[in-house]
Design an enzyme around this catalytic site. Structure first.
Site, mmCIF file in Angstrom:
data_model
loop_
_atom_site.group_PDB
_atom_site.id
_atom_site.type_symbol
_atom_site.label_atom_id
_atom_site.label_comp_id
_atom_site.label_asym_id
_atom_site.label_seq_id
_atom_site.Cartn_x
_atom_site.Cartn_y
_atom_site.Cartn_z
ATOM 1 N N GLY A 185 0.008 8.661 -1.796
ATOM 2 C CA GLY A 185 0.534 9.773 -2.587
ATOM 3 C C GLY A 185 1.195 9.360 -3.877
ATOM 4 O O GLY A 185 2.355 9.719 -4.125
ATOM 5 N N SER A 243 0.143 10.005 -7.139
ATOM 6 C CA SER A 243 -0.237 10.702 -8.373
ATOM 7 C C SER A 243 0.982 11.262 -9.107
ATOM 8 O O SER A 243 0.975 11.377 -10.337
ATOM 9 C CB SER A 243 -1.227 11.831 -8.077
ATOM 10 O OG SER A 243 -0.681 12.775 -7.176
ATOM 11 N N GLY A 300 6.084 8.668 -5.095
ATOM 12 C CA GLY A 300 5.029 7.665 -4.989
ATOM 13 C C GLY A 300 4.668 7.051 -6.326
ATOM 14 O O GLY A 300 4.513 5.830 -6.448
ATOM 15 N N TYR A 346 7.473 22.565 8.404
ATOM 16 C CA TYR A 346 7.657 21.314 7.670
ATOM 17 C C TYR A 346 8.638 20.406 8.399
ATOM 18 O O TYR A 346 8.379 19.216 8.603
ATOM 19 C CB TYR A 346 8.154 21.622 6.253
ATOM 20 C CG TYR A 346 8.576 20.411 5.462
ATOM 21 C CD1 TYR A 346 7.624 19.584 4.869
ATOM 22 C CD2 TYR A 346 9.924 20.098 5.310
ATOM 23 C CE1 TYR A 346 8.013 18.472 4.133
ATOM 24 C CE2 TYR A 346 10.313 18.991 4.579
ATOM 25 C CZ TYR A 346 9.359 18.181 3.995
ATOM 26 O OH TYR A 346 9.752 17.077 3.276
ATOM 27 N N LEU A 380 0.854 -1.176 0.000
ATOM 28 C CA LEU A 380 0.000 0.000 0.000
ATOM 29 C C LEU A 380 0.894 1.231 0.000
ATOM 30 O O LEU A 380 1.714 1.415 0.897
ATOM 31 C CB LEU A 380 -0.900 -0.003 1.250
ATOM 32 C CG LEU A 380 -1.646 1.289 1.599
ATOM 33 C CD1 LEU A 380 -2.591 1.691 0.475
ATOM 34 C CD2 LEU A 380 -2.411 1.118 2.903
#
Length: 286
Positions: free
Chosen positions: A9, A11, A15, A151, A6
């Site tokens: 992210g 797209s 990833g 971040y 699994l």
């Protein structure tokens, strides 16, 4: 039997490339993303390569969405062999200028999403007495950097969360945990991070403006002089993901380039892959 994976992210970027590379190397991949309208490029690659990839909707900030994806995989395969926490978002803005909404968002995407996805797969990995959890963190999870404190704070949190978790689930339940720590990545991730530096259409203002200008000039200089060293492609990082995924004794921490290794050296020189510290913690507490 293929091991199933699994990935969050998928797209674009790391990833996307990891999903393709793992599928090409005999893994069954569940490629997830928040917005399925961004799945066209991945669908085309799946069709062209006849790859064993199923695309699912998963928003790491929504626990119902995470549970739905995990339950689908369990109902279909009865197990989850590997979770790759990849979804994340860059953010560069001063603490003073960041809104409460932005602070909550950067933490939700980069930290809480990792915790919630991990929480969702742990019961299944514990019952099957095996599993792997790989998180794509950052050199920013080890070294704080200007204008990236929010971040970096979220990525530091991921590093601490995974370090603590690894001290007991790895031995007790054979769940292997690794953090992969890239430097700069030349993907939409970087463009997104820069895009989120603007305040009302402008970059850092007031007394912060000259500091921010030096920061941006330094980034541009490094990118221009040593792109291959500083900024990796998603495909280059994906090769490290594949390496860690197939390692029977994976490192807890691994940087993805010489630049990233050098950048973190003061933090990592005593224990580059993090395994000595985890062993010490186990000996102290367990």
């Amino acid at each position: 039997m293929k091991k199933n994976v699994l990935i969050t992210g998928t797209s674009t970027g790391v990833g996307f490339e990891s999903a393709l590379l793992l599928a090409r190397n005999n893994y069954k991949v569940y490629a997830t993303m928040r917005n399925l309208k961004k799945a066209d490029a991945l669908k085309q690659c799946i069709q062209e390569g006849d790859l064993d990839i199923e695309i699912l909707s998963l928003d790491v900030t929504q626990r119902d969405s995470i549970a739905s994806a995990v339950n689908h995989i369990i109902e279909k395969d009865g197990r989850i062999d590997m979770l790759i926490n990849n979804a994340g978002a860059g953010f560069a803005k001063t603490t003073e200028q960041a809104s409460e909404e932005e602070i909550r968002w950067v933490t939700e995407v980069n930290y809480h999403g990792v915790v919630f996805c991990t929480q969702a797969v742990l019961p299944h990995m514990r019952k099957q007495k095996s599993g792997r959890i790989i998180s794509i963190t950052s050199v920013g999870g080890l070294v704080g950097q200007p204008f990236n404190e929010l971040y970096c704070g979220a990525k530091f949190a991921v590093e601490g969360f995974m370090e603590a978790l690894a001290t007991y689930v790895s031995d007790a339940f054979n769940i292997k945990i690794s953090n992969i720590e890239p430097g700069g990545i030349s993907t939409e991730f970087m463009a997104s991070a820069i895009g989120k530096t603007a305040v009302n259409g402008e970059f850092a203002t007031g007394e912060y403006a000259p500091i921010f200008e030096r920061y941006m000039a330094g980034n541009q200089k490094r990118a221009g002089e040593s792109t291959e060293q500083v900024y990796q492609t998603g495909a280059e990082v994906a090769r490290v993901v594949l390496q860690v995924a197939g390692n029977d004794a994976p490192p807890f921490r691994i940087r993805t380039s010489k630049w990233a290794e050098d950048f973190c050296r003061l933090k990592t020189m005593a224990d580059p892959d993090g395994t000595r510290l985890i062993d010490q913690i186990r000996a102290s507490f367990l």
